[in-house]
Design a protein around this motif. Structure first.
Motif, PDB file in Angstrom:
ATOM      1  N   GLY A   1      23.478  20.922  12.835  1.00  0.00           N
ATOM      2  CA  GLY A   1      23.594  21.916  11.639  1.00  0.00           C
ATOM      3  C   GLY A   1      22.861  23.243  11.771  1.00  0.00           C
ATOM      4  O   GLY A   1      23.366  23.980  11.219  1.00  0.00           O
ATOM      5  N   GLY A   2      21.631  22.990  12.578  1.00  0.00           N
ATOM      6  CA  GLY A   2      21.066  24.332  13.000  1.00  0.00           C
ATOM      7  C   GLY A   2      21.931  25.129  13.740  1.00  0.00           C
ATOM      8  O   GLY A   2      21.780  26.520  13.651  1.00  0.00           O
ATOM      9  N   LEU A   3      22.504  24.612  14.546  1.00  0.00           N
ATOM     10  CA  LEU A   3      23.509  25.394  15.516  1.00  0.00           C
ATOM     11  C   LEU A   3      24.645  25.901  14.750  1.00  0.00           C
ATOM     12  O   LEU A   3      24.865  27.155  14.826  1.00  0.00           O
ATOM     13  CB  LEU A   3      23.724  24.766  16.645  1.00  0.00           C
ATOM     14  N   VAL A   4      25.146  25.302  13.758  1.00  0.00           N
ATOM     15  CA  VAL A   4      26.222  25.667  12.910  1.00  0.00           C
ATOM     16  C   VAL A   4      25.716  26.803  11.968  1.00  0.00           C
ATOM     17  O   VAL A   4      26.351  27.912  11.993  1.00  0.00           O
ATOM     18  CB  VAL A   4      26.679  24.558  11.968  1.00  0.00           C
ATOM     19  N   THR A   5      24.483  26.842  11.627  1.00  0.00           N
ATOM     20  CA  THR A   5      23.885  27.716  10.787  1.00  0.00           C
ATOM     21  C   THR A   5      23.624  29.059  11.776  1.00  0.00           C
ATOM     22  O   THR A   5      24.095  30.135  11.288  1.00  0.00           O
ATOM     23  CB  THR A   5      22.455  27.139  10.317  1.00  0.00           C
ATOM     24  N   THR A   6      23.129  28.777  12.927  1.00  0.00           N
ATOM     25  CA  THR A   6      23.035  29.953  13.730  1.00  0.00           C
ATOM     26  C   THR A   6      24.232  30.693  13.932  1.00  0.00           C
ATOM     27  O   THR A   6      24.482  31.787  14.119  1.00  0.00           O
ATOM     28  CB  THR A   6      22.580  29.548  15.333  1.00  0.00           C
ATOM     29  N   ALA A   7      25.566  29.888  14.208  1.00  0.00           N
ATOM     30  CA  ALA A   7      26.728  30.423  14.474  1.00  0.00           C
ATOM     31  C   ALA A   7      27.248  31.179  13.116  1.00  0.00           C
ATOM     32  O   ALA A   7      27.905  32.642  13.295  1.00  0.00           O
ATOM     33  CB  ALA A   7      27.918  29.252  14.757  1.00  0.00           C
ATOM     34  N   LEU A   8      26.848  30.812  12.112  1.00  0.00           N
ATOM     35  CA  LEU A   8      27.332  31.664  10.946  1.00  0.00           C
ATOM     36  C   LEU A   8      26.358  33.034  10.867  1.00  0.00           C
ATOM     37  O   LEU A   8      26.948  34.056  10.403  1.00  0.00           O
ATOM     38  CB  LEU A   8      26.844  30.634   9.546  1.00  0.00           C
ATOM     39  N   ALA A   9      25.207  33.071  11.172  1.00  0.00           N
ATOM     40  CA  ALA A   9      24.363  34.262  11.406  1.00  0.00           C
ATOM     41  C   ALA A   9      24.688  35.020  12.377  1.00  0.00           C
ATOM     42  O   ALA A   9      24.570  36.294  12.138  1.00  0.00           O
ATOM     43  CB  ALA A   9      22.876  33.742  11.846  1.00  0.00           C
ATOM     44  N   GLU A  10      25.373  34.573  13.381  1.00  0.00           N
ATOM     45  CA  GLU A  10      25.947  35.494  14.755  1.00  0.00           C
ATOM     46  C   GLU A  10      27.214  35.822  14.371  1.00  0.00           C
ATOM     47  O   GLU A  10      27.830  36.757  15.290  1.00  0.00           O
ATOM     48  CB  GLU A  10      25.880  34.599  15.802  1.00  0.00           C
ATOM     49  N   ALA A  11      28.035  35.589  13.352  1.00  0.00           N
ATOM     50  CA  ALA A  11      29.351  35.919  12.964  1.00  0.00           C
ATOM     51  C   ALA A  11      29.547  37.625  12.983  1.00  0.00           C
ATOM     52  O   ALA A  11      28.805  37.923  12.528  1.00  0.00           O
ATOM     53  CB  ALA A  11      29.886  35.145  11.876  1.00  0.00           C
ATOM     54  N   ALA A  12      30.649  37.880  13.521  1.00  0.00           N
ATOM     55  CA  ALA A  12      30.605  39.430  13.465  1.00  0.00           C
ATOM     56  C   ALA A  12      30.809  40.065  12.058  1.00  0.00           C
ATOM     57  O   ALA A  12      30.347  41.047  11.858  1.00  0.00           O
ATOM     58  CB  ALA A  12      32.245  39.683  14.122  1.00  0.00           C
ATOM     59  N   ARG A  13      31.325  39.107  11.276  1.00  0.00           N
ATOM     60  CA  ARG A  13      31.367  39.467   9.724  1.00  0.00           C
ATOM     61  C   ARG A  13      30.707  38.214   8.907  1.00  0.00           C
ATOM     62  O   ARG A  13      31.559  37.506   8.501  1.00  0.00           O
ATOM     63  CB  ARG A  13      32.731  39.755   9.226  1.00  0.00           C
ATOM     64  N   PRO A  14      29.347  38.286   8.768  1.00  0.00           N
ATOM     65  CA  PRO A  14      28.659  37.042   8.139  1.00  0.00           C
ATOM     66  C   PRO A  14      28.987  36.751   6.642  1.00  0.00           C
ATOM     67  O   PRO A  14      29.111  37.886   6.081  1.00  0.00           O
ATOM     68  CB  PRO A  14      27.215  37.290   8.545  1.00  0.00           C
ATOM     69  N   ALA A  15      29.318  35.447   6.463  1.00  0.00           N
ATOM     70  CA  ALA A  15      29.693  35.090   5.236  1.00  0.00           C
ATOM     71  C   ALA A  15      28.172  34.894   4.325  1.00  0.00           C
ATOM     72  O   ALA A  15      28.105  34.572   3.278  1.00  0.00           O
ATOM     73  CB  ALA A  15      30.586  34.015   5.033  1.00  0.00           C
ATOM     74  N   VAL A  16      27.199  35.202   5.185  1.00  0.00           N
ATOM     75  CA  VAL A  16      25.882  34.660   4.541  1.00  0.00           C
ATOM     76  C   VAL A  16      25.086  36.026   4.637  1.00  0.00           C
ATOM     77  O   VAL A  16      25.103  36.854   5.391  1.00  0.00           O
ATOM     78  CB  VAL A  16      25.159  33.395   5.057  1.00  0.00           C
ATOM     79  N   ASP A  17      23.667  35.907   3.888  1.00  0.00           N
ATOM     80  CA  ASP A  17      22.703  37.026   3.905  1.00  0.00           C
ATOM     81  C   ASP A  17      21.637  36.745   4.829  1.00  0.00           C
ATOM     82  O   ASP A  17      20.941  37.675   5.392  1.00  0.00           O
ATOM     83  CB  ASP A  17      22.407  37.417   2.758  1.00  0.00           C
ATOM     84  N   GLY A  18      21.315  35.658   5.195  1.00  0.00           N
ATOM     85  CA  GLY A  18      20.446  35.064   5.940  1.00  0.00           C
ATOM     86  C   GLY A  18      20.522  33.618   6.326  1.00  0.00           C
ATOM     87  O   GLY A  18      21.376  33.015   5.788  1.00  0.00           O
ATOM     88  N   ALA A  19      19.641  33.128   7.241  1.00  0.00           N
ATOM     89  CA  ALA A  19      20.015  31.790   7.546  1.00  0.00           C
ATOM     90  C   ALA A  19      18.512  31.183   8.116  1.00  0.00           C
ATOM     91  O   ALA A  19      17.720  31.680   8.682  1.00  0.00           O
ATOM     92  CB  ALA A  19      20.691  31.730   8.819  1.00  0.00           C
ATOM     93  N   ILE A  20      18.713  29.738   8.024  1.00  0.00           N
ATOM     94  CA  ILE A  20      17.240  29.031   8.433  1.00  0.00           C
ATOM     95  C   ILE A  20      17.668  27.804   9.355  1.00  0.00           C
ATOM     96  O   ILE A  20      18.635  26.832   8.669  1.00  0.00           O
ATOM     97  CB  ILE A  20      16.483  28.459   7.403  1.00  0.00           C
ATOM     98  N   ALA A  21      17.362  27.677  10.450  1.00  0.00           N
ATOM     99  CA  ALA A  21      17.797  26.692  11.215  1.00  0.00           C
ATOM    100  C   ALA A  21      16.530  25.708  11.478  1.00  0.00           C
ATOM    101  O   ALA A  21      15.782  26.304  12.216  1.00  0.00           O
ATOM    102  CB  ALA A  21      18.533  27.372  12.859  1.00  0.00           C
ATOM    103  N   PHE A  22      16.881  24.523  11.109  1.00  0.00           N
ATOM    104  CA  PHE A  22      15.715  23.417  11.171  1.00  0.00           C
ATOM    105  C   PHE A  22      15.814  22.823  12.558  1.00  0.00           C
ATOM    106  O   PHE A  22      17.034  22.216  12.607  1.00  0.00           O
ATOM    107  CB  PHE A  22      15.550  22.851  10.009  1.00  0.00           C
ATOM    108  N   CYS A  23      14.983  22.445  13.490  1.00  0.00           N
ATOM    109  CA  CYS A  23      14.796  21.599  14.410  1.00  0.00           C
ATOM    110  C   CYS A  23      16.220  21.842  15.051  1.00  0.00           C
ATOM    111  O   CYS A  23      17.068  20.648  15.283  1.00  0.00           O
ATOM    112  CB  CYS A  23      14.855  20.045  14.138  1.00  0.00           C
ATOM    113  N   PRO A  24      16.623  22.872  15.358  1.00  0.00           N
ATOM    114  CA  PRO A  24      18.139  23.088  15.905  1.00  0.00           C
ATOM    115  C   PRO A  24      18.367  22.950  17.412  1.00  0.00           C
ATOM    116  O   PRO A  24      17.756  23.040  18.211  1.00  0.00           O
ATOM    117  CB  PRO A  24      18.222  24.700  15.412  1.00  0.00           C
ATOM    118  N   SER A  25      19.807  22.891  17.594  1.00  0.00           N
ATOM    119  CA  SER A  25      20.076  22.805  19.040  1.00  0.00           C
ATOM    120  C   SER A  25      20.448  24.303  19.201  1.00  0.00           C
ATOM    121  O   SER A  25      21.469  24.763  19.786  1.00  0.00           O
ATOM    122  CB  SER A  25      21.350  22.155  19.057  1.00  0.00           C
TER     123      SER A  25
END
Length: 425
Positions: free
Chosen positions: A130-154
């Protein structure tokens, strides 16, 4: 990406992606849920004292599909009490579901906005896969979020992480008796993992096996402290460090592959062309391995030559392309991204976080470390401190240099780094 996280939730399932919230008492969170166009389920809770911030949770790897988990159970009520709205999807699929998870989380955010209005701020957070999912959301060309926290992530991504795991598995099977142990094309991950654990336990019983296990662990990125209920070994206590590597080896090196290979259409990891003598030198841990080889009366040079002469694993290009897309990061987040990890994580190598930090812009990414061992399992205090650190970055455009409760740490380097847009080692 590991086989854990029982998923819990409540609520009804509506037919549309923008289901209306259930009537609630003003003293309890308002609850809504629905079904997205993809078939994935979403759920949300909004407290009466909503502060305008929406937290979008991404669960870790699970072999079974269950209802959306809004947050880890031990911190859910605390977050609601502090005024945070909670949202999650079930991804719409189990296993290594990056291809489904990222669009499902994005669609769930849109469904929430149609139901409750657009949040003042949206923050993605998740652990392990889920930390990698979160990272993908943060890297999206048009992010749907304003910030992100990846815990113990892949966070090093699927390809590099699994390549490094392959190196550790290959070294174990080559140097330690391991009948029937598979590296790729695995029909049953659990059964293969039990064989790996048996080989590890046999290796731990002799000085020669311990030395070779240490080499395999270093190549696989396993740190010298991995158990939450054990103290951190002293720098020169090589025997205690081998015990720590052994405790995590099967889980941290024989990661689930069957579902990934099924999704990608074949073998996506490779060790063709890898020079294991050079890899050991790059690790910065050669002295540790040499000390154990000397105690065991073994020839390290000969074992490295044996690894370099062995039959290698080649990848299928189309399978690599799939795993690059689902998901190997660019390390170029479009919104501020905070990554939090234990220095003694034996399941998701701390070297992955280092590799990301070495490439990502410092203004957009920060790595924070907790002096503890084990995979995930962060306290509520650590989660809240991480959330405050990201919120302060969003408020001020500057990361704090230090955060109370966290420590400075530089793990061993990632030995098989692989990021989209860059060459893979």
């Amino acid at each position: 990406m590991h086989l854990r996280h029982a998923l819990l939730t409540m609520t009804f399932v509506a037919a549309s992606a923008s289901a209306q919230p259930l009537p609630q008492s003003p003293t309890v969170p308002e609850t809504a849920s629905g079904t997205l166009p993809s078939g994935a389920k979403w759920a949300a809770q909004v407290p009466p004292n909503w502060n305008g911030t929406l937290l979008v949770w991404g669960r870790g790897y699970s072999a079974r599909l269950s209802a959306p988990e809004l947050a880890p159970a031990y911190v859910k009520t605390l977050l609601l009490d502090k005024g945070y709205a909670l949202l999650a999807s079930d991804y719409g699929a189990a296993g290594w579901s990056l291809a489904e998870a990222v669009p499902a989380q994005t669609a769930a955010i849109a469904a929430f906005a149609r139901t409750y209005g657009r949040p003042r701020r949206s923050i993605a957070w998740g652990n392990s896969m889920g930390g990698l999912v979160t990272t993908a959301l943060a890297e999206a060309a048009r992010p749907a979020v304003d910030g992100a926290i990846a815990f113990c992530p892949s966070i090093g991504g699927a390809v590099g992480m699994m390549n490094m795991a392959l190196d550790g598995a290959y070294a174990l099977r080559t140097l330690v008796p391991a009948d029937g142990l598979q590296l790729t094309g695995i029909a049953d991950d659990m059964a293969n993992g039990k064989k790996a654990e048996g080989a590890v336990q046999s290796a731990l019983a002799t000085p020669q096996g311990r030395a070779r296990l240490a080499l395999a662990g270093v190549l696989g990125g396993i740190p010298g402290w991995t158990r939450r209920d054990h103290p951190r070994p002293a720098e020169g206590d090589v025997e205690a460090q081998v015990d720590e590597i052994g405790a995590a080896f099967a889980m941290g090196v024989f990661l689930p592959r069957a579902d990934q290979e099924k999704r990608s259409g074949g073998v996506f990891s490779w060790n063709t062309g890898v020079d294991y003598d050079a890899q050991l030198a790059l690790s910065g841990r050669r002295a540790f391995v040499e000390a154990l080889y000397a105690k065991a009366g073994l020839d390290l040079t000969a074992d490295l030559a044996r690894l370099n002469a062995g039959a290698r694993v080649a990848a299928k290009p189309a399978a690599v392309r799939y795993m690059m897309a689902h998901y190997t990061p660019t390390a170029q987040p479009k919104v501020p991204l905070l990554s939090v990890q234990a220095i003694g994580d034996g399941a998701t190598s701390p070297s992955l976080q280092r590799a990301y930090a070495e490439v990502a812009p410092a203004a957009m990414f920060k790595a924070m470390w907790l002096e503890q061992a084990g995979h995930c399992g962060f306290s509520a205090e650590a989660i809240l401190a991480s959330l405050r650190a990201l919120e302060k970055r969003l408020d001020t455009d500057v990361w704090d240099e230090t955060t109370p409760g966290f420590v400075a740490h530089t793990p061993a380097p990632m030995l098989r780094p692989c990021l989209r847009g860059r060459s893979c080692r």
